[in-house]
Design a protein around this motif. Structure first.
Motif, PDB file in Angstrom:
ATOM      1  N   PHE A 167       0.826  -1.193   0.000  1.00 13.11           N
ATOM      2  CA  PHE A 167       0.000   0.000   0.000  1.00 13.11           C
ATOM      3  C   PHE A 167       0.864   1.249   0.000  1.00 13.11           C
ATOM      4  CE2 PHE A 167       0.728  -0.602   4.555  1.00 13.11           C
ATOM      5  CZ  PHE A 167       0.959   0.684   5.013  1.00 13.11           C
ATOM      6  N   GLN A 168       0.247   2.343  -0.410  1.00 12.36           N
ATOM      7  CA  GLN A 168       0.836   3.672  -0.321  1.00 12.36           C
ATOM      8  C   GLN A 168      -0.198   4.584   0.310  1.00 12.36           C
ATOM      9  OE1 GLN A 168       4.089   5.103  -2.325  1.00 12.36           O
ATOM     10  NE2 GLN A 168       3.792   6.091  -0.354  1.00 12.36           N
ATOM     11  N   ILE A 169       0.253   5.395   1.264  1.00 11.75           N
ATOM     12  CA  ILE A 169      -0.638   6.302   1.981  1.00 11.75           C
ATOM     13  C   ILE A 169      -0.423   7.732   1.505  1.00 11.75           C
ATOM     14  CG2 ILE A 169      -1.174   7.323   4.226  1.00 11.75           C
ATOM     15  CD1 ILE A 169      -0.411   4.747   5.542  1.00 11.75           C
ATOM     16  N   SER A 170      -1.531   8.456   1.339  1.00 11.98           N
ATOM     17  CA  SER A 170      -1.513   9.913   1.202  1.00 11.98           C
ATOM     18  C   SER A 170      -2.413  10.455   2.301  1.00 11.98           C
ATOM     19  CB  SER A 170      -2.028  10.349  -0.167  1.00 11.98           C
ATOM     20  OG  SER A 170      -1.218   9.851  -1.201  1.00 11.98           O
ATOM     21  N   MET A 171      -1.936  11.419   3.076  1.00 10.51           N
ATOM     22  CA  MET A 171      -2.698  11.822   4.247  1.00 10.51           C
ATOM     23  C   MET A 171      -2.598  13.309   4.524  1.00 10.51           C
ATOM     24  SD  MET A 171      -0.289  10.492   7.425  1.00 10.51           S
ATOM     25  CE  MET A 171      -1.381  11.264   8.643  1.00 10.51           C
ATOM     26  N   ASP A 172      -3.569  13.780   5.323  1.00 12.51           N
ATOM     27  CA  ASP A 172      -3.483  15.077   5.972  1.00 12.51           C
ATOM     28  C   ASP A 172      -3.965  14.865   7.409  1.00 12.51           C
ATOM     29  OD1 ASP A 172      -6.272  14.971   5.817  1.00 12.51           O
ATOM     30  OD2 ASP A 172      -6.350  16.248   4.048  1.00 12.51           O
ATOM     31  N   ALA A 173      -4.288  15.923   8.117  1.00  9.29           N
ATOM     32  CA  ALA A 173      -4.617  15.785   9.534  1.00  9.29           C
ATOM     33  C   ALA A 173      -5.949  15.092   9.776  1.00  9.29           C
ATOM     34  CB  ALA A 173      -4.627  17.166  10.197  1.00  9.29           C
ATOM     35  N   THR A 174      -6.825  15.060   8.783  1.00 14.57           N
ATOM     36  CA  THR A 174      -8.174  14.543   9.009  1.00 14.57           C
ATOM     37  C   THR A 174      -8.543  13.329   8.166  1.00 14.57           C
ATOM     38  OG1 THR A 174      -9.106  16.058   7.364  1.00 14.57           O
ATOM     39  CG2 THR A 174      -8.997  16.830   9.653  1.00 14.57           C
ATOM     40  N   SER A 175      -7.723  12.952   7.210  1.00 17.32           N
ATOM     41  CA  SER A 175      -8.086  11.814   6.362  1.00 17.32           C
ATOM     42  C   SER A 175      -6.845  11.122   5.813  1.00 17.32           C
ATOM     43  CB  SER A 175      -8.985  12.256   5.198  1.00 17.32           C
ATOM     44  OG  SER A 175      -8.261  13.063   4.293  1.00 17.32           O
ATOM     45  N   ILE A 176      -7.033   9.860   5.472  1.00 17.13           N
ATOM     46  CA  ILE A 176      -5.992   9.048   4.846  1.00 17.13           C
ATOM     47  C   ILE A 176      -6.572   8.406   3.591  1.00 17.13           C
ATOM     48  CG2 ILE A 176      -4.732   6.869   5.054  1.00 17.13           C
ATOM     49  CD1 ILE A 176      -4.089   7.490   7.881  1.00 17.13           C
ATOM     50  N   ASP A 177      -5.866   8.506   2.486  1.00 10.14           N
ATOM     51  CA  ASP A 177      -6.194   7.753   1.277  1.00 10.14           C
ATOM     52  C   ASP A 177      -5.209   6.596   1.177  1.00 10.14           C
ATOM     53  OD1 ASP A 177      -8.248   9.482   0.542  1.00 10.14           O
ATOM     54  OD2 ASP A 177      -6.888  10.789  -0.574  1.00 10.14           O
ATOM     55  N   ILE A 178      -5.730   5.389   1.103  1.00  5.87           N
ATOM     56  CA  ILE A 178      -4.884   4.204   1.001  1.00  5.87           C
ATOM     57  C   ILE A 178      -5.054   3.591  -0.377  1.00  5.87           C
ATOM     58  CG2 ILE A 178      -4.472   1.859   1.850  1.00  5.87           C
ATOM     59  CD1 ILE A 178      -5.142   2.799   4.621  1.00  5.87           C
ATOM     60  N   ASN A 179      -3.937   3.441  -1.063  1.00  6.21           N
ATOM     61  CA  ASN A 179      -3.887   2.810  -2.374  1.00  6.21           C
ATOM     62  C   ASN A 179      -3.320   1.410  -2.164  1.00  6.21           C
ATOM     63  OD1 ASN A 179      -3.418   2.023  -5.005  1.00  6.21           O
ATOM     64  ND2 ASN A 179      -2.163   3.789  -5.541  1.00  6.21           N
ATOM     65  N   HIS A 180      -4.195   0.410  -2.093  1.00  7.30           N
ATOM     66  CA  HIS A 180      -3.776  -0.967  -1.823  1.00  7.30           C
ATOM     67  C   HIS A 180      -3.695  -1.742  -3.137  1.00  7.30           C
ATOM     68  CE1 HIS A 180      -4.759  -5.269  -0.640  1.00  7.30           C
ATOM     69  NE2 HIS A 180      -3.644  -5.014   0.004  1.00  7.30           N
ATOM     70  N   PHE A 181      -2.652  -2.526  -3.306  1.00  9.11           N
ATOM     71  CA  PHE A 181      -2.486  -3.275  -4.542  1.00  9.11           C
ATOM     72  C   PHE A 181      -2.018  -4.698  -4.264  1.00  9.11           C
ATOM     73  CE2 PHE A 181       1.359  -0.917  -3.572  1.00  9.11           C
ATOM     74  CZ  PHE A 181       2.376  -1.845  -3.725  1.00  9.11           C
ATOM     75  N   LYS A 182      -2.401  -5.594  -5.145  1.00  6.42           N
ATOM     76  CA  LYS A 182      -1.962  -6.989  -5.053  1.00  6.42           C
ATOM     77  C   LYS A 182      -1.894  -7.567  -6.462  1.00  6.42           C
ATOM     78  CE  LYS A 182      -6.618  -8.932  -4.420  1.00  6.42           C
ATOM     79  NZ  LYS A 182      -7.459  -9.794  -3.562  1.00  6.42           N
ATOM     80  N   THR A 183      -1.189  -8.670  -6.606  1.00  6.05           N
ATOM     81  CA  THR A 183      -1.037  -9.312  -7.913  1.00  6.05           C
ATOM     82  C   THR A 183      -2.160 -10.310  -8.152  1.00  6.05           C
ATOM     83  OG1 THR A 183       1.375  -9.094  -7.788  1.00  6.05           O
ATOM     84  CG2 THR A 183       0.499 -10.654  -9.393  1.00  6.05           C
ATOM     85  N   ASP A 184      -2.837 -10.199  -9.283  1.00  2.00           N
ATOM     86  CA  ASP A 184      -3.865 -11.150  -9.711  1.00  2.00           C
ATOM     87  C   ASP A 184      -3.451 -11.752 -11.047  1.00  2.00           C
ATOM     88  OD1 ASP A 184      -5.760 -11.202  -7.676  1.00  2.00           O
ATOM     89  OD2 ASP A 184      -6.661  -9.324  -8.345  1.00  2.00           O
ATOM     90  N   TYR A 185      -4.118 -12.829 -11.414  1.00  2.00           N
ATOM     91  CA  TYR A 185      -3.769 -13.441 -12.698  1.00  2.00           C
ATOM     92  C   TYR A 185      -5.019 -13.962 -13.405  1.00  2.00           C
ATOM     93  CZ  TYR A 185      -4.331 -18.023 -10.468  1.00  2.00           C
ATOM     94  OH  TYR A 185      -4.840 -19.116  -9.816  1.00  2.00           O
ATOM     95  N   PHE A 186      -4.872 -14.077 -14.717  1.00  2.00           N
ATOM     96  CA  PHE A 186      -5.940 -14.586 -15.573  1.00  2.00           C
ATOM     97  C   PHE A 186      -5.279 -15.331 -16.728  1.00  2.00           C
ATOM     98  CE2 PHE A 186      -8.761 -14.028 -19.288  1.00  2.00           C
ATOM     99  CZ  PHE A 186      -9.897 -14.662 -18.803  1.00  2.00           C
ATOM    100  N   ILE A 199     -10.305   7.145   4.429  1.00  2.00           N
ATOM    101  CA  ILE A 199     -10.569   6.933   5.848  1.00  2.00           C
ATOM    102  C   ILE A 199     -10.415   8.253   6.583  1.00  2.00           C
ATOM    103  CG2 ILE A 199      -9.890   5.646   7.914  1.00  2.00           C
ATOM    104  CD1 ILE A 199      -8.686   3.556   5.920  1.00  2.00           C
ATOM    105  N   THR A 200     -11.467   8.681   7.256  1.00  9.40           N
ATOM    106  CA  THR A 200     -11.433   9.921   8.022  1.00  9.40           C
ATOM    107  C   THR A 200     -11.159   9.608   9.494  1.00  9.40           C
ATOM    108  OG1 THR A 200     -13.837   9.820   8.307  1.00  9.40           O
ATOM    109  CG2 THR A 200     -12.990  11.129   6.474  1.00  9.40           C
TER     110      THR A 200
END
Length: 219
Positions: A167-186, A199-200
């Motif tokens: 994951f990578q977080i971007s945040m300020d004092a009142t909220s967090i944006d979480i960019n979660h990633f995983k490997t999938d296949y087809f 997330i507030t």
């Protein structure tokens, strides 16, 4: 031939006679301090001034506590690829994971690696293809805990846990944006699946230093 000329044309049209970028084109500004706060890395998006252009994301590195000059062209561009994950390995080395659009699923992930020397820094880049993306939802955080390998957030709906390398977080004092990633296949081919969470709550920036959270910069 036309595709090769587009980036050059974009720079010409977004620059004045003084070769500066129009600051109104700068969006999604964020910063990440280096270990021991010697430097600050800025990541931001430069919109295209052309109707048919798509813009691109860049990074710029300046001494700590020095303001970023968004009008300068003194930045590192990753082509049209998006650097979705950036970490300082040490004061001289930066790890970057880039999402490449339009290449389809690959047999391995990352499907390409390269090392760039840019100014005084070594940039270690891994390239990934997209599998899918979606919204994980919006939550209100009532309690959280962080360590070197994981972040856990107790919310009004459920407990969310993420591993540090996914994951990578971007945040300020009142909220967090979480960019979660995983490997999938087809059909034996691979790509990354992304899930985005907002997330507030009441967050302390210092708690997330080891996780190297990006700090949002207001427009």
């Amino acid at each position: 031939m036309i595709k090769k000329l587009l980036p050059i044309l974009f720079i010409i049209l977004t620059s004045g006679c003084d070769n500066s970028i129009d600051r109104s084109l700068i969006k999604n500004k964020q910063k990440l301090n280096s270990p021991n706060k010697e430097f600050t890395l800025y990541r931001y998006f430069i919109k295209s001034s052309m109707a048919f252009g798509s813009g691109f994301t860049v990074i710029q590195i300046v001494p700590f506590n020095k303001n970023c000059d968004y009008s300068t062209q003194d930045f590192l561009k990753f082509g049209n690829n998006f650097p979705f994950w950036i970490k300082w390995k040490d004061r001289n080395t930066i790890s970057v994971k880039c999402l490449v659009q339009g290449v389809g699923l690959q047999k391995t992930q990352p499907f390409k690696r390269e090392v760039k020397q840019w100014k005084d820094w070594t940039i270690e880049i891994e390239y990934f293809s997209m599998y899918s993306s979606g919204l994980g939802g919006e939550y209100n955080c009532t309690k959280y805990s962080v360590d070197r390998n994981e972040i856990a957030l107790k919310t009004n709906k459920k407990l969310l846990k993420f591993k540090i390398d996914e994951f990578q977080i971007s945040m300020d004092a009142t909220s967090i944006d979480i960019n979660h990633f995983k490997t999938d296949y087809f059909n034996s081919k691979y790509g990354l699946s992304f899930t985005f969470y907002n997330i507030t709550g009441d967050f302390n920036e210092n708690d997330f230093i080891k996780q190297q959270a990006f700090i949002k910069i207001p427009d």
